[in-house]
Design an enzyme around this catalytic site. Structure first.
Site, PDB file in Angstrom:
ATOM      1  N   PHE A  64      70.994  62.211 -58.197  1.00  0.00           N
ATOM      2  CA  PHE A  64      70.430  61.352 -59.239  1.00  0.00           C
ATOM      3  C   PHE A  64      71.475  60.901 -60.253  1.00  0.00           C
ATOM      4  O   PHE A  64      71.353  59.825 -60.847  1.00  0.00           O
ATOM      5  CB  PHE A  64      69.301  62.092 -59.965  1.00  0.00           C
ATOM      6  CG  PHE A  64      69.789  63.113 -60.964  1.00  0.00           C
ATOM      7  CD1 PHE A  64      69.887  62.791 -62.313  1.00  0.00           C
ATOM      8  CD2 PHE A  64      70.161  64.387 -60.566  1.00  0.00           C
ATOM      9  CE1 PHE A  64      70.343  63.723 -63.234  1.00  0.00           C
ATOM     10  CE2 PHE A  64      70.607  65.324 -61.475  1.00  0.00           C
ATOM     11  CZ  PHE A  64      70.706  64.995 -62.819  1.00  0.00           C
ATOM     12  N   SER A 116      71.700  68.930 -58.873  1.00  0.00           N
ATOM     13  CA  SER A 116      72.594  67.959 -58.239  1.00  0.00           C
ATOM     14  C   SER A 116      71.843  66.939 -57.386  1.00  0.00           C
ATOM     15  O   SER A 116      72.426  65.920 -57.009  1.00  0.00           O
ATOM     16  CB  SER A 116      73.623  68.680 -57.364  1.00  0.00           C
ATOM     17  OG  SER A 116      72.982  69.351 -56.290  1.00  0.00           O
ATOM     18  N   GLU A 117      70.564  67.192 -57.098  1.00  0.00           N
ATOM     19  CA  GLU A 117      69.808  66.274 -56.235  1.00  0.00           C
ATOM     20  C   GLU A 117      68.878  65.390 -57.066  1.00  0.00           C
ATOM     21  O   GLU A 117      69.268  64.310 -57.475  1.00  0.00           O
ATOM     22  CB  GLU A 117      69.066  67.070 -55.160  1.00  0.00           C
ATOM     23  CG  GLU A 117      70.050  67.760 -54.224  1.00  0.00           C
ATOM     24  CD  GLU A 117      69.378  68.624 -53.177  1.00  0.00           C
ATOM     25  OE1 GLU A 117      68.853  68.045 -52.209  1.00  0.00           O
ATOM     26  OE2 GLU A 117      69.384  69.861 -53.321  1.00  0.00           O
ATOM     27  N   MET A 118      67.671  65.844 -57.375  1.00  0.00           N
ATOM     28  CA  MET A 118      66.745  64.996 -58.132  1.00  0.00           C
ATOM     29  C   MET A 118      66.733  65.306 -59.626  1.00  0.00           C
ATOM     30  O   MET A 118      66.296  64.473 -60.422  1.00  0.00           O
ATOM     31  CB  MET A 118      65.338  65.105 -57.553  1.00  0.00           C
ATOM     32  CG  MET A 118      65.214  64.408 -56.208  1.00  0.00           C
ATOM     33  SD  MET A 118      63.507  64.292 -55.651  1.00  0.00           S
ATOM     34  CE  MET A 118      63.644  63.009 -54.396  1.00  0.00           C
TER      35      MET A 118
END
Length: 319
Positions: free
Chosen positions: A83, A125-127
């Site tokens: 993101f 680190s993702e959403m």
């Protein structure tokens, strides 16, 4: 005729002479099952959520951003972009047939698709989001309010978001690969070279780990059984520790879930570190560090031809 192919013709193959329409073959690999019946309202809601960027904290990415169904269920990157516009620490596996894996994530830290979804939404680190924010955002949308009310008695909840997404993902089975058709008895669907590639796949021992209905995804294995892959590659990072990060057991250092080989020809780059750019590169690494063997160039070519028969279909089209 070359001596190599003369040798091949002399080697008997189980099922090689069966005709199309014969009974299913008794093989250690099994064809994909039919997708389980699911509540169609939940499937459709899950499809919408899978493509919903508002699951991420800043509305920048959705599940489909990294799990692209027209790219084999992955995104062709060594490391997907999270993101915040930065790469994540580990390669994104394909979402196709993920429901058939015995664990989720490379290190197997999630037992279910729902648990995997739970982590990804909150991953820094993702959403980068949290479930309170997700539920509030979806609850404020009249269309989602109606869809959740139709699919679930208690409407928009964290559990229902996770269930809808997992329900949709359970329909993402890449059926009708040529190899599946072969296993079901259509032995003419594969070429002679592809059949011999399958034989070599078994003879060299690849099938010891890549087995079952998902041709992998049902066990853990050390990456580097027959040599130190990480010394060879260099620049070790935390994600290389694999299952050790979950258990803190030394025996789990550099141990990973064995990936499925379904659709492997269309899901490069390979391994948890995305280091193998081509299928040929990946096969070389597997032979050297997992099997401790050097195949002939002919056998390597045959195995790769076999692996390309594992590409299935989605939406009536080959992946």
């Amino acid at each position: 005729m070359s001596p190599f192919f003369h040798r091949l013709i002399l080697v008997p193959l189980f099922g090689l002479c069966l005709s199309a329409g014969a009974a299913p073959l008794d093989e250690p690999l099994k064809p994909l099952p039919a997708a389980p019946k699911q509540n169609p309202l939940r499937v459709e809601l899950g499809r919408q959520l899978f493509n919903e960027p508002r699951l991420s904290v800043n509305g920048s990415i959705s599940c489909a951003s990294c799990h692209q169904l027209d790219n084999g269920g992955a995104d062709k990157l060594a490391f997907s972009i999270g993101f915040a516009g930065l790469p994540v620490a580990i390669n994104t596996p394909s979402v196709f047939n993920a429901s058939l894996n015995f664990r989720q994530f490379w290190n197997g830290r999630a037992d279910t698709l729902e648990a995997q979804i739970h982590e990804v939404v909150q991953s820094p680190s993702e959403m980068g989001s949290n479930w309170q924010h997700v539920v509030q955002t979806l609850s404020a949308d009249p269309a989602y309010q109606a869809s959740f009310a139709n699919a679930y008695p208690d409407g928009v909840t964290m559990t229902n978001v996770q269930n809808a997404l997992a329900t949709y993902e359970r329909t993402l089975l890449s059926s009708n690969s040529r190899f599946d058709q072969y296993l079901l008895g259509d032995t003419d669907i594969l070429t002679r070279e592809e059949k011999y590639g399958y034989q070599r796949f078994k003879e060299y021992g690849c099938i010891a780990c890549h087995q079952g209905v998902n041709i992998g995804g049902n066990m853990f294995q050390k990456f580097g059984v027959m040599g130190d892959y990480f010394q060879f590659r260099g620049l070790a990072v935390e994600s290389d520790l694999g299952r050790y990060l979950v258990t803190r057991d030394e025996e789990d250092r550099n141990v990973f879930k064995v990936p499925s080989l379904r659709n492997v020809a269309v899901t490069a780059p390979y391994f948890h570190d995305g280091s193998a750019r081509t299928l040929e590169d990946a096969v070389d690494v597997m032979f050297k560090f997992q099997l401790g063997r050097i195949p002939s160039s002919e056998d390597k070519t045959l195995i790769i031809k076999f692996l390309k028969t594992l590409t299935g279909e989605w939406g009536g089209k080959p992946l």
